[in-house]
Structures are given as structure tokens and as C-alpha cells.
Design an enzyme around this catalytic site. Structure first.
Site, PDB file in Angstrom:
ATOM      1  N   TRP A   1       0.846  -1.189   0.000  1.00 33.04           N
ATOM      2  CA  TRP A   1       0.000   0.000   0.000  1.00 33.04           C
ATOM      3  C   TRP A   1       0.893   1.255   0.000  1.00 33.04           C
ATOM      4  CZ3 TRP A   1      -0.428   3.831   3.853  1.00 33.04           C
ATOM      5  CH2 TRP A   1      -1.384   4.813   3.562  1.00 33.04           C
TER       6      TRP A   1
ATOM      7  N   ASP B   1     -14.085   2.112  -5.518  1.00 35.23           N
ATOM      8  CA  ASP B   1     -13.012   1.742  -4.605  1.00 35.23           C
ATOM      9  C   ASP B   1     -13.187   0.315  -4.094  1.00 35.23           C
ATOM     10  OD1 ASP B   1     -10.734   2.164  -3.090  1.00 35.23           O
ATOM     11  OD2 ASP B   1     -11.424   4.092  -2.323  1.00 35.23           O
ATOM     12  N   MET B   2     -12.155  -0.234  -3.509  1.00 30.84           N
ATOM     13  CA  MET B   2     -12.194  -1.591  -2.939  1.00 30.84           C
ATOM     14  C   MET B   2     -11.092  -1.619  -1.899  1.00 30.84           C
ATOM     15  SD  MET B   2     -10.902  -4.913  -2.995  1.00 30.84           S
ATOM     16  CE  MET B   2     -11.543  -6.561  -2.978  1.00 30.84           C
ATOM     17  N   ASN B   3     -11.476  -1.423  -0.633  1.00 26.21           N
ATOM     18  CA  ASN B   3     -10.465  -1.089   0.367  1.00 26.21           C
ATOM     19  C   ASN B   3     -10.049  -2.182   1.337  1.00 26.21           C
ATOM     20  OD1 ASN B   3      -9.626   1.539  -0.276  1.00 26.21           O
ATOM     21  ND2 ASN B   3     -11.572   2.353   0.443  1.00 26.21           N
TER      22      ASN B   3
ATOM     23  N   ASP C   1      -2.371   5.552  -3.202  1.00 30.70           N
ATOM     24  CA  ASP C   1      -2.794   6.548  -2.217  1.00 30.70           C
ATOM     25  C   ASP C   1      -1.640   7.471  -1.868  1.00 30.70           C
ATOM     26  OD1 ASP C   1      -5.411   5.919  -2.030  1.00 30.70           O
ATOM     27  OD2 ASP C   1      -5.256   4.737  -0.199  1.00 30.70           O
TER      28      ASP C   1
HETATM   29  C1  GLA Z   1      -9.129   4.674  -0.420  1.00 30.72           C
HETATM   30  C2  GLA Z   1      -8.794   5.441  -1.665  1.00 30.72           C
HETATM   31  C3  GLA Z   1      -8.666   6.897  -1.356  1.00 30.72           C
HETATM   32  C4  GLA Z   1      -9.955   7.398  -0.761  1.00 30.72           C
HETATM   33  C5  GLA Z   1     -10.299   6.572   0.469  1.00 30.72           C
HETATM   34  C6  GLA Z   1     -11.671   6.931   0.982  1.00 30.72           C
HETATM   35  O1  GLA Z   1      -8.061   4.670   0.475  1.00 30.72           O
HETATM   36  O2  GLA Z   1      -7.648   4.934  -2.253  1.00 30.72           O
HETATM   37  O3  GLA Z   1      -8.343   7.639  -2.507  1.00 30.72           O
HETATM   38  O4  GLA Z   1     -10.963   7.305  -1.722  1.00 30.72           O
HETATM   39  O5  GLA Z   1     -10.291   5.192   0.189  1.00 30.72           O
HETATM   40  O6  GLA Z   1     -12.013   6.187   2.083  1.00 30.72           O
END
Ligand code: GLA
Length: 742
Positions: free
Chosen positions: A200, A479-481, A549
């Protein structure tokens, strides 16, 4: 481009101006691999390339022939457990427990163009004459399972795509326990293996390794292609550079668990396998059912890494990405995430947007936090309805107000996830992936929806499409976090649990497919905590992705440089953010932040209201510059010149299609005193055009710039003449080279 079959030698030769791919039907009925590389002349007989000799320790297929053992023969789609002890491309467990199979040639067909792969992303053709496809059908007589090997050769470039379709024509179900998309057995292992790895906020760093006997692999078991390893590999010769030499790139058009591996055997031959990760995969193939593997792309070049990358860029830009935005320069956006995080109101968003509009921004993107009870990471995912406390006019109202400012409006979603603290989860607690009686691990307080179930995908589709219908939305950030854990679906029986990771990704593709079809003009940007799922599979649906990010300009040099090995500039989400940077707390000059972000889709991830008037003037100029040159920056021919992994100075450039304009990005991490003279040998220019250099005002012919080089030395090395602003760390410049009118 041709595909010929020489009947007398049972040899296939696929070739175009750049490459040849040759294979033969061996006497045991299996396919043998003879050659992949630079184009060679076609002829009837290449059988000498199938090397078989008597080996002291091996197993033989034929009683009285001590030469024919699969152990040392290069094959196209090797099976498990016969005489080949290397890892196989396919393994099928049968009802009696056996895993032996014997795929023999049954027939082949040729077709123009390239077929679509049902439910899966893949490269495509727009006109039949762009490619030819060979389908070789192999059959295992005991199970009656067919394996159809698909090979597509494109007319232009050293590109060959591969995939496999299994059809169970037998009377019993079988279990696919390994079904790779590609196997390539090469005659030597004298390559450097180059991978794009990281984690990350540090994605796609370039790592080089020597190949030694044994297995070397990269992959993912996280449910997404992952920050850790991109589904991409380069094999290059020791002497290969950006400008010259042999390289083969392997890229998997897939967003889930994958493996790409090299195995060097005792005779120094090299087997490359690429496909779905076998460890987290099984697939029950019922009678009459088919299973299609993802597509793998191979690019061969003898003209260096830049040429390999340019071949991928063009293919992925023009024949993988699709739709309205494929060929269009991308809107300059302002995203509120790093500007506000969860702390915003309707008014504060409108204030950011109006200021952005004044500077020339075209699209305002509302990131996380607009829905449900989403005031922090703990709640709200799954409830895709506006939070009316924050946004009294809802998304429809806000989007109208943004459009009234003269901006387009974009919105963030994370469709595959729920928080337990959400109405959606309270209504459907069984709709997440979880293993009965086991702990459910969370990631960022969220759980993964079971996208292997169509009713779950349908429910999310209903919510997302409702907003897209009622509001004026031009862009979606998807997104996919988190990664998947305890992967299990209560909707499927025990013997199908090995399918869930793949079915999950098929569900994601299905949702993307429905949304992109229903809303063809919406620009989709994929994201997974930055580059956790930045892969060719995503590019099929979303022509751009948030690659990291990490928005620090210096960190980004490595990330963008690495990413460019396979992916086009138009696909890379790049933003200017504030200092001190929120990830590494570094202060970089505003111009360096922009000079890095120009080589991507470009935007701002800050509140322009917080900048000084001087900075705003600079931003206005940056946006004007990007508007003028984005077509070239995003769609021109990109060259890497100096690597951030090798030195203090970094450089890359793009050249317009007509070769009349080139933009060179030059970056220096640390300043130095009394520095050496530096010059940069450029690439891809027309030797006969005379280019005016925007920095020095000097005019030079293309050949001078390519062979003598462009001077990049500082005029302030040692002394700072009065009136000259001294350089600092994190310096950068954009050199614009425009050819004088002919
Ligand atoms: C992820 C994305 C970020 C943002 C956050 C929001 O980390 O990569 O750019 O959108 O989620 O929670």
C-alpha cells in the site's frame, strides 16, 4: 499476419512482421512448443527445434524409446503427473480420485478477428483484419473433457494472446484444480526476471532477479490482484536496456487471485506459467459445462523495454479499454478526499468546487463520506443513499449545484463492501463472505459482500444505478479497500467453495458490465486503496485507475515509472496534493507536484481556497498547460529515460503522433553543489525536424537531441548569480520541444 498449419510436419506457425510463434503436434498427441521470438521465415519443417535426447534419469512414454519423456520436452499445455515433473498448466481431479489426464490433439479452427470471452475482460478487435485466432482443441479420452487453446495474433506488434476453454463432454463431473491461462516453455533461462511489486502506498516498484534452478513466483491470494504484486512480468536479457535488446512481457487480464511463475529445470529450460492462482482455486465442471480461463497477453520485442511498454500501452489503450472515454483526453478533476477527509458539508464542498472552477478545473469529485451514517470508517458502507444531514439537497441536488457552477460532478462508491453498522448489513447479515463458526476478520472495519451471489450484485446494482439515474453524475470512483479473508459463501455447496474467489471477481465484472453499458458516458476510475487492483482486467471497464494513495511527487516518480512498464499514461490517476504531504510528510515545490502529475490523468486533491494568490496563479497556469498538452501527454508515445530506481535524476518523455511536439519531464531528488554537466539523450524524435526548446530557447534537430543529447545542467551549479532563484531539493522541469513549421 498469418497462421499456417503444415500438414506434413503437423506444425503451426503464427507470425506477423514482428514475431513468430511455432508449435507442433507431437507423436503422443500433445502440443510441443518450438519457438517464440523475432519473426522467422515460414517453412514446412521446424521439427529439429523439438529437442529430445536420451537422458540417464527420466521416465519414458514409449517402451523402446529412451528419448521421449515429457520431463525435458518443451510443451504448450503440460498436464500433471505423467512424465513431466515440472509444474503443470492443468490438473483435473476425477471422480475416482485420479488427477492424471492426457490432452491429445483433436482438431483446430482458424477465425478472423478475436472472440470475446464470456463474462471476462479481454483484448478485442474492431475490424476482423486486425487479428487472427487459432483454436486448437485437445481432448482427454478418459474424462471426455476438451481443452480449447485460444491463440490470437494481432496484425501489428509483437502481441500474442492466450486463454483456454474447458468443456466437459463426459458423463461425470470433474474438478479443475489448476487451469492456467498460459504456459510458455523457453529453451534457456538466461533472463533477468523483472516484477512490479510493493505494498500500500508503494506500488509497482521495479525489482529484478536472476533466474536459478527451481521456482520463482509472484501472485496474490488476497481476492484482488494486490498492491504487493502486479499481474505482470518481464523476462529480459542481461544486456537489454530501455533502448535495445530482447524482452518478453507477460500480462494477465485478471483482477483476482493470480500466479505468474518461472521454473528453471535441470536442463536449464524455463517454464513460465500464468493464470488464476491454483492454491485458492478449484472449479467443479459439471457435464456439458464450460470454464473459460482469463486471458494472458505476451509481448515480444528485440527493441528494448520502451518498445515493449509502448506495445502494451497501445494495445491496452485502444484494444482493451473501451467506450466513450477510451480516446478522449481526461477531465481535470478536483477530488475532496485529502482536502476534507470525512469532515465536509454541502457548503464546504461547494466552496472547494467554485474555487476549482475559477482555476479551470472541469470535474469535481466527491469522495468517501457522502452516504448513510458514514461519518468515519466505522459505518455506512452498503447504504448508498445521501446523508441528508451533511447534504440536505441529496446527491441529485448537489450534482445540479456543481453543474450550475460549470463543472461536471463525480462520486465515490465502494460497492463491494459493508460496515456492520449499516442498514444494508442489518437487513442481510448473511450476504458477506464468511466461514461458518470462524472468526470474521475485518479490514478498515469493513466486510466483503458475497459477489458470488447474483442477488447481492443485483441489490448493489439497484442502489448504484438509482443514484446514477436521478443525479447528474459524469464520473465514478469505484473503490475496494480491503482484501478477502475467510473466503466462503453460504450460497454454494461444499464442493464449490474453491470457486468463490473467482466467482467473486466474475460478480465484480458483471456489475461493471451492467453499469458501463447502462451509463456509457460515465467515466469510471478504479481504485483499491490506491493500486490494490490496478490491473488490465479493470482497464477493460474503467479506462483509468488511482494508482496509489501516495500522492507525494517524489514517491510517485517510482510508482509511475514502474506502472508505465505495462500501463498507458492515460490509465494512471495522478493528482497534485498539499504539503507537507499526507503520506510521507515531505515538502515538494508546487511545480514538481504538477510536473509529476502531468504524466497521468491529472487533477488536484486539495482545497484551492487554502493556497496563496501566487500559488493560485501557478495552478491556473498548470491547468492551462495541461489542457493544451494533455492529448499528447496521455496518448502520445511514452519513453522512460532515467530510472528513479537507479539515480538521483529521473526523466521520461512523450512524443506526439506527428513527432512535432515532445514533452520531457526531468526531476532531481536531491540538490547538489558544483554538479557535473548533465545531458539527456532523447528518443522517438524526427531526426530532421528542428525543435525549439522552451527552457533554453535553443533550436536543435531531432538527431542532435537523440544522439548528442539535450543539456539539463543547472546554470547555478556552484554560484547563484543575482536575480536567479536558487534550485532546491525536489527540483523538476518540463521541457517543451516544438518542431518549427516545415
Ligand atoms: C481509499 C482510496 C482513497 C480514498 C479513500 C476513501 O483509500 O484509495 O483515494 O478514496 O479510500 O475512504
Amino acid at each position: 499476419m498469418h497462421i499456417t498449419f503444415h500438414e506434413s510436419t503437423k506444425t503451426f506457425h503464427l507470425y506477423n512482421d514482428d514475431i513468430s510463434y511455432i508449435m507442433t503436434i507431437m507423436r503422443n498427441g500433445h502440443l510441443g512448443q518450438l519457438y517464440f521470438g523475432e519473426r522467422i521465415r515460414d517453412k514446412e519443417d521446424f521439427s529439429y527445434l523439438l529437442e529430445t535426447c536420451e537422458r540417464p534419469m527420466t521416465s519414458y512414454i514409449y517402451e523402446n524409446d529412451r528419448t521421449f519423456s515429457l520431463e525435458h520436452i518443451r510443451q504448450e499445455y503440460p498436464v500433471f503427473g505423467t512424465t513431466d515433473y515440472r509444474q503443470s498448466a492443468v490438473e483435473i481431479q476425477q471422480e475416482n480420485g485420479s488427477r492424471i489426464c492426457d490432452f491429445q490433439y483433436l482438431g483446430h479452427t482458424l477465425s478472423e478477428g478475436k472472440p470475446l470471452l464470456p463474462g471476462l475482460p479481454a483484448t478485442y478487435t474492431e475490424h476482423e483484419e486486425e487479428a487472427l485466432t487459432l483454436t486448437v482443441t485437445l481432448k482427454d479420452a478418459v474424462t471426455n473433457v476438451k481443452a480449447e487453446l485460444l491463440y490470437t495474433i494481432f496484425a501489428k506488434g509483437g502481441i500474442l494472446t492466450r486463454s483456454v476453454r474447458f468443456v466437459n463432454e463426459g458423463t461425470h463431473p470433474v474438478m479443475l484444480t489448476r487451469a492456467m491461462s498460459l504456459c510458455l516453455d523457453l529453451p534457456d533461462h538466461d533472463y533477468v526476471w523483472q516484477q512490479l511489486s510493493g505494498c500500500w502506498a508503494r506500488e509497482c516498484h521495479i525489482h529484478n532477479r536472476r533466474l536459478e534452478p527451481g521456482i520463482l513466483s509472484i501472485g496474490s491470494m488476497r481476492g484482488n490482484s494486490s498492491h504487493e504484486h502486479n499481474p505482470f512480468l518481464v523476462l529480459k536479457r542481461q544486456s537489454t536496456t530501455e533502448r535495445q535488446g530482447e524482452a518478453i512481457g507477460f500480462s494477465l487480464i485478471y483482477s483476482g487471485n493470480f500466479r505468474i511463475q518461472a521454473e528453471v529445470d535441470a536442463h536449464d529450460t524455463l517454464r513460465i506459467l500464468a493464470g488464476i492462482d491454483p492454491e485458492t482455486f478449484t472449479w467443479k465442471l459439471d457435464c456439458k459445462e464450460t470454464f473459460q480461463t482469463p486471458e494472458a497477453v505476451m509481448v515480444y520485442t528485440c527493441r528494448g523495454l520502451n518498445h515493449m511498454s509502448q506495445t502494451f500501452h497501445k494495445l491496452y489503450q485502444k484494444r482493451l479499454a473501451r467506450g466513450y472515454w477510451r480516446d478522449r483526453p481526461r477531465p481535470i478533476l478536483n477530488n475532496n478526499w485529502e482536502a476534507t477527509y470525512f469532515d465536509f458539508t454541502q457548503e464546504s464542498l461547494l466552496a472547494i468546487a467554485s474555487k476549482a472552477k475559477e482555476s479551470g478545473v472541469e470535474l469535481f469529485v466527491l469522495d468517501d463520506g457522502w452516504f448513510g451514517a458514514r461519518n468515519s470508517e466505522h459505518a455506512g458502507l452498503g447504504d448508498w443513499k445521501a446523508n441528508r444531514t451533511r447534504l440536505p439537497d441529496g446527491i441529485a441536488g448537489l450534482s445540479k449545484q456543481i453543474e450550475a457552477l460549470g463543472l461536471k460532478f463525480g462520486l465515490w462508491f465502494e460497492p463491494e463492501m459493508v460496515n456492520k453498522d449499516s442498514d444494508f448489513y442489518r437487513q442481510h447479515p448473511d450476504w458477506i463472505l464468511k466461514t461458518p463458526d470462524r472468526n470474521q476478520s475485518h479490514g478498515r472495519y469493513q466486510y466483503v459482500l458475497d459477489f458470488s451471489r447474483m442477488e447481492v450484485v443485483d441489490a448493489i446494482y439497484e442502489q448504484v444505478s438509482a443514484i446514477l439515474r436521478e443525479a447528474k453524475i459524469s464520473y465514478i470512483k469505484w473503490d475496494m479497500n480491503r482484501s478477502i479473508t475467510e473466503c466462503y459463501s453460504s450460497a454454494w455447496p461444499a464442493d464449490r467453495q474453491g470457486e468463490i474467489y473467482h466467482r467473486y471477481i466474475l460478480g465484480v465484472y458483471d456489475l461493471y458490465d451492467r453499469l458501463t453499458k447502462e451509463f456509457p458516458q460515465v467515466l469510471f476510475e478504479s481504485c483499491a486503496s490506491g493500486g490494490g487492483r490496478f490491473d488490465p482486467g479493470m482497464l477493460y471497464y474503467a479506462p483509468q485507475g488511482w494508482i496509489s494513495d501516495n500522492s507525494d511527487a517524489i514517491e510517485r516518480l517510482k510508482i509511475q515509472y514502474g506502472t508505465s512498464m505495462c500501463y498507458p499514461i492515460s490509465s494512471m490517476g495522478t493528482h497534485v496534493s498539499v504539503i507537507p504531504n499526507h503520506q510521507v510528510f515531505r515538502n515538494t515545490p508546487l511545480h514538481t507536484r504538477a510536473n509529476t502529475a502531468y504524466f497521468g490523468t491529472f487533477g488536484y486533491e486539495l482545497d484551492l481556497n487554502k493556497l496563496t494568490p501566487e500559488e493560485i496563479e501557478e495552478v491556473n497556469a498548470q491547468i492551462a498547460f495541461m489542457k493544451k498538452y494533455r492529448n499528447i501527454l496521455q496518448f502520445g508515445t511514452f519513453y522512460r529515460l532515467l530510472s528513479p530506481f537507479e539515480g538521483n535524476e529521473i526523466a521520461w518523455m512523450v512524443v506526439s503522433e506527428d513527432l512535432k511536439t515532445a514533452l520531457v519531464g526531468w526531476y532531481r531528488v536531491l540538490n547538489c553543489i558544483n554538479a557535473r554537466y548533465t545531458r539527456l539523450r532523447l528518443e522517438g524524435l524526427n531526426p530532421a525536424y528542428c525543435y525549439r526548446n522552451s527552457q533554453s530557447g535553443i533550436c536543435c534537430y531531432g538527431d542532435e537531441l537523440m544522439y548528442a543529447g539535450m543539456i539539463t545542467s543547472d546554470e547555478t551549479a556552484g554560484q547563484v548569480p543575482s536575480g536567479v532563484t536558487p534550485y532546491t531539493d525536489f527540483e523538476s522541469r518540463i521541457y517543451i520541444l516544438e518542431a518549427a513549421e516545415a
